[in-house]
Design a protein around this motif. Structure first.
Motif, PDB file in Angstrom:
ATOM      1  N   GLN A   1      -2.468   7.001   0.105  1.00  0.00           N
ATOM      2  CA  GLN A   1      -3.273   6.109  -0.734  1.00  0.00           C
ATOM      3  C   GLN A   1      -4.032   5.088   0.103  1.00  0.00           C
ATOM      4  OE1 GLN A   1      -0.981   3.524  -3.244  1.00  0.00           O
ATOM      5  NE2 GLN A   1      -2.668   3.177  -4.668  1.00  0.00           N
TER       6      GLN A   1
ATOM      7  N   ILE B   1      -5.429   1.485   1.001  1.00  0.00           N
ATOM      8  CA  ILE B   1      -5.043   0.100   0.743  1.00  0.00           C
ATOM      9  C   ILE B   1      -6.196  -0.791   1.185  1.00  0.00           C
ATOM     10  CG2 ILE B   1      -2.582   0.600   1.008  1.00  0.00           C
ATOM     11  CD1 ILE B   1      -2.709  -0.789   3.721  1.00  0.00           C
TER      12      ILE B   1
ATOM     13  N   ARG C   1     -11.182  -1.253   3.459  1.00  0.00           N
ATOM     14  CA  ARG C   1     -10.355  -0.178   2.902  1.00  0.00           C
ATOM     15  C   ARG C   1      -9.904   0.723   4.036  1.00  0.00           C
ATOM     16  NH1 ARG C   1     -13.871   2.133  -0.374  1.00  0.00           N
ATOM     17  NH2 ARG C   1     -14.376   3.860   1.050  1.00  0.00           N
TER      18      ARG C   1
ATOM     19  N   SER D   1      -3.330   3.350   5.828  1.00  0.00           N
ATOM     20  CA  SER D   1      -2.329   2.626   6.597  1.00  0.00           C
ATOM     21  C   SER D   1      -1.708   3.515   7.679  1.00  0.00           C
ATOM     22  CB  SER D   1      -1.239   2.100   5.669  1.00  0.00           C
ATOM     23  OG  SER D   1      -0.353   1.264   6.374  1.00  0.00           O
TER      24      SER D   1
ATOM     25  N   PRO E   1       2.378  -5.938  -1.671  1.00  0.00           N
ATOM     26  CA  PRO E   1       1.062  -5.542  -2.192  1.00  0.00           C
ATOM     27  C   PRO E   1       0.719  -6.318  -3.457  1.00  0.00           C
ATOM     28  CG  PRO E   1       2.710  -3.873  -2.684  1.00  0.00           C
ATOM     29  CD  PRO E   1       3.382  -4.864  -1.791  1.00  0.00           C
TER      30      PRO E   1
ATOM     31  N   PRO F   1      -3.971  -1.401  -4.107  1.00  0.00           N
ATOM     32  CA  PRO F   1      -3.075  -2.411  -3.535  1.00  0.00           C
ATOM     33  C   PRO F   1      -3.768  -3.218  -2.435  1.00  0.00           C
ATOM     34  CG  PRO F   1      -2.455  -0.220  -2.788  1.00  0.00           C
ATOM     35  CD  PRO F   1      -3.502  -0.027  -3.828  1.00  0.00           C
TER      36      PRO F   1
END
Length: 360
Positions: free
Chosen positions: A2, A4, A59, A62, A77, A84
């Motif tokens: 995802q 973050i 963006r 991670s 988060p 998040p």
């Protein structure tokens, strides 16, 4: 994985480089307030307010380095429509808008966290964060230092040192680092790979308060472990006022803070003396040494120190000439105190002349 969103300090170029990350520049709804100590202290992060407007963000996908840093800093988060968000907290009393203040220092702290051994617990790193700040600031000052040795020592570059491996066999308030390295020899070749170990402790300040009117100086007395380990019959040493330079603190501010903490003494003009490595073969420490003008009347001494650090520090005011005789007579075994006393002995007339000229 995802996406973050990083805001505030974490969206700065130096921080992204510390984590080995790149990302897309985007915006996140809201407003950042406070956070002047972000990346320096665990509770120093800005507050992200749900307000009209947008803030710059990055963006990213991670990685392990960022996740370790987030865990050390205790960041959670924040849920936003974009996804998040990290780099801020959801509640707080901050008023002033956030802006970068100590990005260089914060990025160096992040680098130390990333460089720490992979098996080092994040809880230990969190407890060591104040000392990591001291070490990070020391590295920044070290890089900015003029080369020592003058015209005697030939200049050397990064190509003259080959670091094969680094280890940290112990980490507490201080740490022990071991490097496997080879370095350039004086004949132009290289040494074989050798191992060198050091106790890493950062930069510190030393100050000797001097009252030029009464010709008195102030020193302190406290228990020290090292003489006790050596079985010295007198582990209570006479010392100068001294202490670590905290993260984000100037050397001069550290001197004045330590004088208040250890002697309840306000200092006047500061005179920089000799800056040096006290034991460069084993001790990763650099000392900034000063004499300071102070008013030292009778009755000014007492017992001081920080309760939180179990300090028990007694002050002594002595005639300057008495302390000089003690140093030259072998009664002072604290090296930094001997150094600054002898420096002042050579500079006292110049300082007096400067003070007289300043007073008209």
């Amino acid at each position: 994985m995802q996406d973050i969103y990083l805001v505030g300090l974490l969206a700065q170029r130096l921080m992204l480089a510390a984590f080995g990350l790149t990302g897309a520049q985007v915006e996140v709804k809201g407003r950042l307030l406070g956070g002047e100590r972000a990346g320096i202290e665990r509770d120093g992060w800005p507050v992200l307010k749900d307000e009209d407007g947008a803030i710059n963000a990055v963006r990213v996908q991670s990685n392990d380095a960022l996740q370790r840093y987030i865990a050390v800093m205790g960041l959670q988060p924040l849920s936003r429509p974009e996804g998040p968000v990290f780099g801020a907290v959801g509640q707080g009393e901050a008023v002033r808008p956030w802006h970068p203040v100590l990005t260089d220092l914060a990025a160096e702290i992040a680098t130390l966290i990333v460089e720490a051994p992979a098996d080092q617990d994040v809880k230990l790193l969190s407890r060591r964060l104040p000392m990591l700040g001291v070490l990070a600031a020391s590295r920044l000052r070290g890089r900015a230092s003029a080369p020592s040795g003058g015209e005697v020592v030939a200049p050397h570059g990064s190509e003259d040192l080959r670091v094969v491996a680094k280890r940290q066999p112990y980490a507490g308030f201080f740490a022990v680092e071991a490097w496997d390295l080879a370095h350039r020899k004086h004949d132009g070749g290289f040494t074989p790979v050798i191992t060198r170990e050091a106790l890493v402790s950062g930069d510190a300040v030393i100050v000797l308060p001097w009252d030029p009117v009464r010709d008195r100086v102030m020193v302190i007395e406290q228990f020290r472990l090292i003489p006790a380990l050596r079985h010295d019959p007198q582990p209570w040493l006479l010392e100068p006022i001294a202490g670590r330079v905290d993260a984000g603190e100037s050397v001069e501010d550290a001197i004045r803070r330590e004088a208040l903490e250890e002697a309840d003494l306000n200092l006047g003009r500061l005179y920089p003396a000799v800056n040096y490595y006290p034991s460069p073969g084993t001790l990763g420490e650099f000392l900034y040494t000063f004499a300071a003008i102070a008013d030292l009347p009778d009755g000014i001494t007492g017992v001081h120190g920080l309760d939180g650090e179990a300090e028990d520090i007694r002050g002594h005011v002595l005639p300057r000439e008495t302390l000089v005789r003690m140093v030259t007579g072998g009664q002072v075994t604290n090296g930094p105190l001997a150094m600054i006393v002898l420096w002042l002995e050579t500079q006292k007339d110049r300082i007096r002349a400067e003070l007289a000229q300043a007073s008209g």
